[in-house]
Write an enzyme that holds these catalytic residues in place. Sequence first.
Site, PDB file in Angstrom:
ATOM      1  CG  ASN A 120     -19.539  32.413  41.984  1.00 34.35           C
ATOM      2  OD1 ASN A 120     -19.336  32.089  43.104  1.00 34.35           O
ATOM      3  ND2 ASN A 120     -19.614  31.397  41.059  1.00 34.35           N
ATOM      4  CG  PHE A 124     -19.125  26.510  49.625  1.00 30.73           C
ATOM      5  CD1 PHE A 124     -19.827  26.359  48.332  1.00 30.73           C
ATOM      6  CD2 PHE A 124     -18.674  25.375  49.965  1.00 30.73           C
ATOM      7  CE1 PHE A 124     -19.536  25.642  47.613  1.00 30.73           C
ATOM      8  CE2 PHE A 124     -18.554  24.291  48.923  1.00 30.73           C
ATOM      9  CZ  PHE A 124     -19.125  24.368  47.750  1.00 30.73           C
ATOM     10  CB  SER A 188     -17.526  25.177  44.666  1.00 29.90           C
ATOM     11  OG  SER A 188     -16.713  26.409  44.954  1.00 29.90           O
ATOM     12  CG  ASN A 190     -15.300  30.457  44.204  1.00 30.77           C
ATOM     13  OD1 ASN A 190     -14.123  30.566  43.535  1.00 30.77           O
ATOM     14  ND2 ASN A 190     -16.417  30.209  43.478  1.00 30.77           N
ATOM     15  CB  THR A 191     -14.215  25.597  49.069  1.00 29.95           C
ATOM     16  OG1 THR A 191     -15.603  26.273  49.076  1.00 29.95           O
ATOM     17  CG2 THR A 191     -13.899  24.859  50.343  1.00 29.95           C
ATOM     18  CE  LYS A 230     -23.264  22.223  40.105  1.00 31.80           C
ATOM     19  NZ  LYS A 230     -24.284  23.538  40.468  1.00 31.80           N
ATOM     20  CG  ASN A 259     -19.546  24.101  40.184  1.00 25.92           C
ATOM     21  OD1 ASN A 259     -19.759  25.416  40.279  1.00 25.92           O
ATOM     22  ND2 ASN A 259     -19.912  23.415  41.311  1.00 25.92           N
TER      23      ASN A 259
HETATM   24  C1  FMN Z   1     -23.080  33.286  41.555  1.00 30.00           C
HETATM   25  C2  FMN Z   1     -23.051  31.853  41.477  1.00 30.00           C
HETATM   26  C3  FMN Z   1     -23.045  30.987  42.664  1.00 30.00           C
HETATM   27  C4  FMN Z   1     -23.112  29.616  42.580  1.00 30.00           C
HETATM   28  N1  FMN Z   1     -22.649  28.717  43.595  1.00 30.00           N
HETATM   29  C5  FMN Z   1     -22.819  27.350  43.745  1.00 30.00           C
HETATM   30  C6  FMN Z   1     -23.048  26.817  44.764  1.00 30.00           C
HETATM   31  O1  FMN Z   1     -23.206  27.173  46.291  1.00 30.00           O
HETATM   32  N2  FMN Z   1     -23.150  25.504  44.779  1.00 30.00           N
HETATM   33  C7  FMN Z   1     -23.096  24.810  43.448  1.00 30.00           C
HETATM   34  O2  FMN Z   1     -23.170  23.513  43.365  1.00 30.00           O
HETATM   35  N3  FMN Z   1     -23.028  25.474  42.238  1.00 30.00           N
HETATM   36  C8  FMN Z   1     -23.115  26.772  42.350  1.00 30.00           C
HETATM   37  N4  FMN Z   1     -22.843  27.531  41.186  1.00 30.00           N
HETATM   38  C9  FMN Z   1     -22.816  26.853  39.989  1.00 30.00           C
HETATM   39  C10 FMN Z   1     -24.064  26.747  39.295  1.00 30.00           C
HETATM   40  O3  FMN Z   1     -24.952  25.964  39.727  1.00 30.00           O
HETATM   41  C11 FMN Z   1     -23.718  26.203  37.910  1.00 30.00           C
HETATM   42  O4  FMN Z   1     -23.287  24.815  38.058  1.00 30.00           O
HETATM   43  C12 FMN Z   1     -22.829  26.763  36.924  1.00 30.00           C
HETATM   44  O5  FMN Z   1     -23.014  28.208  37.299  1.00 30.00           O
HETATM   45  C13 FMN Z   1     -23.009  26.657  35.552  1.00 30.00           C
HETATM   46  O6  FMN Z   1     -24.467  26.848  34.975  1.00 30.00           O
HETATM   47  P1  FMN Z   1     -25.086  28.508  34.248  1.00 30.00           P
HETATM   48  O7  FMN Z   1     -23.867  28.705  33.341  1.00 30.00           O
HETATM   49  O8  FMN Z   1     -26.203  28.238  34.074  1.00 30.00           O
HETATM   50  O9  FMN Z   1     -24.709  29.426  35.486  1.00 30.00           O
HETATM   51  C14 FMN Z   1     -22.976  28.971  41.318  1.00 30.00           C
HETATM   52  C15 FMN Z   1     -23.062  29.785  40.113  1.00 30.00           C
HETATM   53  C16 FMN Z   1     -22.893  31.242  40.424  1.00 30.00           C
HETATM   54  C17 FMN Z   1     -22.979  31.972  39.203  1.00 30.00           C
END
Ligand code: FMN
Length: 350
Positions: A120, A124, A188, A190-191, A230, A259
């Site tokens: 992704n 934000f 993140s 992406n920022t 985080k 993350n």
């Molecule tokens: C589509 C998507 C959007 C995410 N947006 C955020 C976010 O806004 N803030 C954040 O702290 N982590 C965000 N994450 C990270 C997740 O909270 C998590 O840390 C990461 O995906 C690893 O866990 P997973 O493998 O169970 O997805 C996002 C993950 C995904 C897949």
Amino acid sequence: MTKPLLWSGYPLARRLLFRLDPEVAHEVSLAGLDFAHRWLGGLMPPAQPLRLGPAVELAGLRFPNRVGLAAGLDKNAAHLDGLARFGFGFLEVGTVTPLAQSGNPKPRLFRLPKANALINRFGFNNQGLEAFLANVRASRWAQEHRGILGLNIGKNAVTPIEQALSDYLICLEAVTPWADYVTVNISSPNTKNLRDLQAEQALEALLEPLLERQARLAQQHQKQTPLFLKISPDLGAVGLEQLIGVVRNLRIDGVVATNTTLDRSLVQGQPHAQETGGLSGQPVHLRSLQTVRRLREALGPTTPIIGVGGIFSAADGLAMREAGADLVQVYTGLIYRGPALVYELAERLA
Ligand SMILES: Cc1cc2nc3c(=O)[nH]c(=O)nc-3n(C[C@H](O)[C@H](O)[C@H](O)COP(=O)(O)O)c2cc1C
């Protein structure tokens, strides 16, 4: 308490959802969940945490079970009551930024089904603090304090990175009255330049004033709201040691690890593998696990650690516990496995 029969329908729902564009599927799922919560609630489990073992005391909070929703799935805190029906012990929502922003252009979410992964680059996208808090206030689950609520904060894309602190302070101040804990998201990918805030000096410069504000807010609101950090799975050995030093010196209340990753070595050659953004799901699991293990070794037994990254089964959850995580969170696993995953984890980690 047995696993809700309803959840066994998820594989079929997934087959249909995976035919849709991933972001459309995301919106359809949440709209469907809200609909079911409102109109078919009698057929669903209650909007309450699963209680399959003793509650977990951590950072002054009482977690009804060890399984939480990871940030990013409900960026605007708009689906708390529906999501609570999955039985999570805690819900972390956001990332919220002071002002609303639309995020990156679409498409910005990609499935890598062979790898059980997602990429992704949302950036934000969210409706801003005011709408976010209005949603929290409107949630019955939150009002009745049935589980633990984590509010995850970030900075707007238009805010220069040198002024990031100001955005985090605005968010901290606004969310504290409603949060059981606050997560400072500096990981993140992406920022632009956000992850630079994890470097030693930048991190100190960010966290010291945030901790001061946290102490002042504790007096003002007569409650202590723990601050979690985080972090990224891509820090490298030196970067991680430096970050650990700061966490230890400043006595940060806890760490959420991790993350998404920029590393593509485990998905090479697969469709979408070269898309820009953060990779989540099974390919990040080992990195998250290693990060948690090092954090636990370095921080000792008492600092709360939330392990997140590629948890798809009770065995993955147990591995995360064994590496040192007190609690776990899921996002991508929930997309691939459905709500039964929450039950399986809560049961085995109890
Ligand atoms: C589509 C998507 C959007 C995410 N947006 C955020 C976010 O806004 N803030 C954040 O702290 N982590 C965000 N994450 C990270 C997740 O909270 C998590 O840390 C990461 O995906 C690893 O866990 P997973 O493998 O169970 O997805 C996002 C993950 C995904 C897949």
